[in-house]
Design a protein around this motif. Structure first.
Motif, mmCIF file in Angstrom:
data_model
loop_
_atom_site.group_PDB
_atom_site.id
_atom_site.type_symbol
_atom_site.label_atom_id
_atom_site.label_comp_id
_atom_site.label_asym_id
_atom_site.label_seq_id
_atom_site.Cartn_x
_atom_site.Cartn_y
_atom_site.Cartn_z
ATOM 1 N N TRP A 325 24.423 -13.524 31.417
ATOM 2 C CA TRP A 325 25.282 -12.635 32.186
ATOM 3 C C TRP A 325 24.474 -11.967 33.279
ATOM 4 O O TRP A 325 23.282 -11.658 33.094
ATOM 5 N N THR A 326 25.110 -11.750 34.411
ATOM 6 C CA THR A 326 24.533 -10.942 35.482
ATOM 7 C C THR A 326 25.395 -9.698 35.637
ATOM 8 O O THR A 326 26.632 -9.798 35.720
ATOM 9 N N VAL A 327 24.747 -8.564 35.656
ATOM 10 C CA VAL A 327 25.457 -7.288 35.701
ATOM 11 C C VAL A 327 24.926 -6.468 36.875
ATOM 12 O O VAL A 327 23.716 -6.275 37.005
ATOM 13 N N SER A 328 25.819 -6.006 37.713
ATOM 14 C CA SER A 328 25.447 -5.122 38.818
ATOM 15 C C SER A 328 25.621 -3.675 38.372
ATOM 16 O O SER A 328 26.669 -3.306 37.835
ATOM 17 N N VAL A 329 24.589 -2.879 38.607
ATOM 18 C CA VAL A 329 24.573 -1.481 38.176
ATOM 19 C C VAL A 329 24.213 -0.607 39.366
ATOM 20 O O VAL A 329 23.364 -0.982 40.198
ATOM 21 N N GLU A 330 24.845 0.539 39.470
ATOM 22 C CA GLU A 330 24.500 1.482 40.521
ATOM 23 C C GLU A 330 24.380 2.884 39.931
ATOM 24 O O GLU A 330 24.829 3.153 38.813
ATOM 25 N N ALA A 331 23.729 3.761 40.689
ATOM 26 C CA ALA A 331 23.612 5.153 40.254
ATOM 27 C C ALA A 331 24.982 5.809 40.266
ATOM 28 O O ALA A 331 25.783 5.595 41.183
ATOM 29 N N GLY A 332 25.251 6.579 39.237
ATOM 30 C CA GLY A 332 26.501 7.317 39.152
ATOM 31 C C GLY A 332 26.294 8.774 39.509
ATOM 32 O O GLY A 332 25.470 9.116 40.362
ATOM 33 N N ARG A 333 26.973 9.641 38.817
ATOM 34 C CA ARG A 333 26.865 11.060 39.138
ATOM 35 C C ARG A 333 25.548 11.633 38.615
ATOM 36 O O ARG A 333 24.893 11.071 37.723
ATOM 37 N N THR A 334 25.174 12.758 39.155
ATOM 38 C CA THR A 334 24.026 13.511 38.672
ATOM 39 C C THR A 334 24.542 14.676 37.841
ATOM 40 O O THR A 334 25.459 15.395 38.262
ATOM 41 N N ARG A 355 26.358 3.356 36.319
ATOM 42 C CA ARG A 355 27.642 2.718 36.044
ATOM 43 C C ARG A 355 27.589 1.243 36.441
ATOM 44 O O ARG A 355 26.916 0.859 37.405
ATOM 45 N N VAL A 356 28.311 0.458 35.692
ATOM 46 C CA VAL A 356 28.413 -0.978 35.946
ATOM 47 C C VAL A 356 29.522 -1.212 36.962
ATOM 48 O O VAL A 356 30.644 -0.706 36.807
ATOM 49 N N THR A 357 29.224 -1.982 37.996
ATOM 50 C CA THR A 357 30.216 -2.273 39.033
ATOM 51 C C THR A 357 30.767 -3.684 38.934
ATOM 52 O O THR A 357 31.877 -3.947 39.389
ATOM 53 N N GLU A 358 29.983 -4.584 38.338
ATOM 54 C CA GLU A 358 30.443 -5.965 38.220
ATOM 55 C C GLU A 358 29.680 -6.653 37.100
ATOM 56 O O GLU A 358 28.501 -6.386 36.880
ATOM 57 N N ILE A 359 30.344 -7.538 36.397
ATOM 58 C CA ILE A 359 29.717 -8.311 35.347
ATOM 59 C C ILE A 359 30.335 -9.698 35.329
ATOM 60 O O ILE A 359 31.550 -9.839 35.402
ATOM 61 N N TRP A 360 29.493 -10.721 35.318
ATOM 62 C CA TRP A 360 30.017 -12.069 35.228
ATOM 63 C C TRP A 360 29.069 -12.924 34.407
ATOM 64 O O TRP A 360 27.869 -12.713 34.359
#
Length: 364
Positions: A325-334, A355-360
């Motif tokens: 799996w490839t998972v895209s993650v970005e910073a969420g709230r502080t 937070r995860v933005t995409e997973i495939w």
């Protein structure tokens, strides 16, 4: 997730005045009122802090029986003086924890040690006894260069006393000298789960009854020193899956050990898997767990991550199972990590959720 840069929980001092820290307005808005002094775990729950990404990241955990009381940190004096929280052993990067000796065990000069390490889809465990502090240091010096299965030298000051595969265990953080939340909530969790285990054993039934915590076999409960994340108390690590959990209760521990819990529902309470090296990687692996459930635990897997734009791309590869799996993650709230029971929660530190933005899924 809400992790500190070094992956450990903060150690705030109680302030005497309310001097607002250098936090952004949206973070300041999440602090308690100036006249309130809540526990850090209650506050984190109240603002919905995501515990994802705050797990121990290690190849192994070493538990050393150390009688209470414990210093803060537990390595400051006594049996573990001079040890480090993370040590490099032959089995890999190892988190060292103190463990409360069982009540029924007579105290003696020998120091019991258990080493749990990740092997494929499960764990191996080795049990030792050291002849006092010097023997304990000799044991860890030996394990730095030798497999736990290697012969013990004569007169080494320690002895090997057994091995096990896939021990079902619960490591509950109960170090009250580090934080009152783990000291109270963690101790309550350990006592509640031990009571459930005693009730099951007393029932003396031939077959596990519905919801029995030992449906899959024997369970060992360890009351351990600081594992980070006291703001998520009660917090525990389950083995052999190697996951850490936040705000967990005794009945939920039973369903995790027996793999009857709804994985998707429980994922939000998962701090991470010990085989994922960073916060973003732990949050990504957790997303895969939420998607496919307990079958993931039967897949030997590697977790790799790399920066990508403003976030991270994380690969979870189960090569033998032919899945990835490839998972895209970005910073969420502080969010603020407050000082426990301090007026206004100060001093507070900023912590970043992910937070995860995409997973495939990709074929291997």
């Amino acid at each position: 997730m809400a992790a500190d840069p070094d992956g450990t929980a903060p150690r705030p001092a109680r302030p005497t005045l309310r001097n607002p820290p250098p936090l952004e307005p949206d973070v300041l808005a999440l602090l308690p009122a100036a006249d309130e002094a809540p526990r850090c775990s209650a506050h984190a729950s109240g603002i919905g802090t995501d515990p994802g990404g705050t797990s121990i990241a290690a190849d192994a955990v070493a538990l050393v029986e150390v009688p209470l009381p414990w210093s803060k940190p537990v390595f400051a004096n006594g049996v573990l003086e001079g040890f480090k929280p993370m040590m490099g052993l032959h089995v890999g990067s190892t988190r060292v924890l103190a463990a409360v000796p069982p009540d029924e065990r007579d105290q003696h000069s020998r120091i019991p040690v258990v080493l749990h390490w990740r092997v494929g889809v499960g764990t191996q465990s080795a049990y030792f006894e050291a002849d006092g502090p010097e023997g304990l240091r000799g044991l860890f010096a030996h394990l730095a260069y030798h497999s736990p299965a290697d012969p013990v030298p004569q007169g080494a000051g320690f002895a090997s006393v057994g091995y096990a595969a896939n021990e079902r265990a619960v490591l509950v953080c109960t170090q009250g000298s580090h934080d009152v939340c783990c000291g109270s909530e963690g101790t309550r969790l350990a006592a509640d789960f031990e009571a459930v285990l005693r009730a099951y054993r007393a029932a003396d039934v031939d077959e596990p009854y519905a919801g029995a915590p030992t449906a899959g076999g024997r369970v060992t409960v360890y009351r351990v020193s600081h594992t980070g994340g006291h703001r998520f108390a009660p917090t525990a690590m389950t083995l052999p899956d190697g996951r850490m959990w936040a705000g967990i209760e005794a009945g939920e521990v039973a369903t995790i050990l027996d793999r009857t819990a709804d994985a998707a529902a429980m994922a939000s309470r998962c701090r991470g898997w010990w085989g994922a090296p960073t916060g973003p990687a732990q949050v990504a692996e957790r997303a895969v767990f939420a998607r496919i459930g307990w079958p993931l635990e039967d897949m030997a897997r590697q977790v790799r991550f790399r920066p990508s734009g403003d976030g991270w791309d994380v690969e979870i590869v189960a090569a033998e199972a032919g899945r990835a799996w490839t998972v895209s993650v970005e910073a969420g709230r502080t969010v603020p990590t407050i000082a426990c029971r301090a007026l206004g929660g100060l001093p507070a530190k900023p912590a970043t959720e992910f937070r995860v933005t995409e997973i495939w899924e990709t074929s291997r």
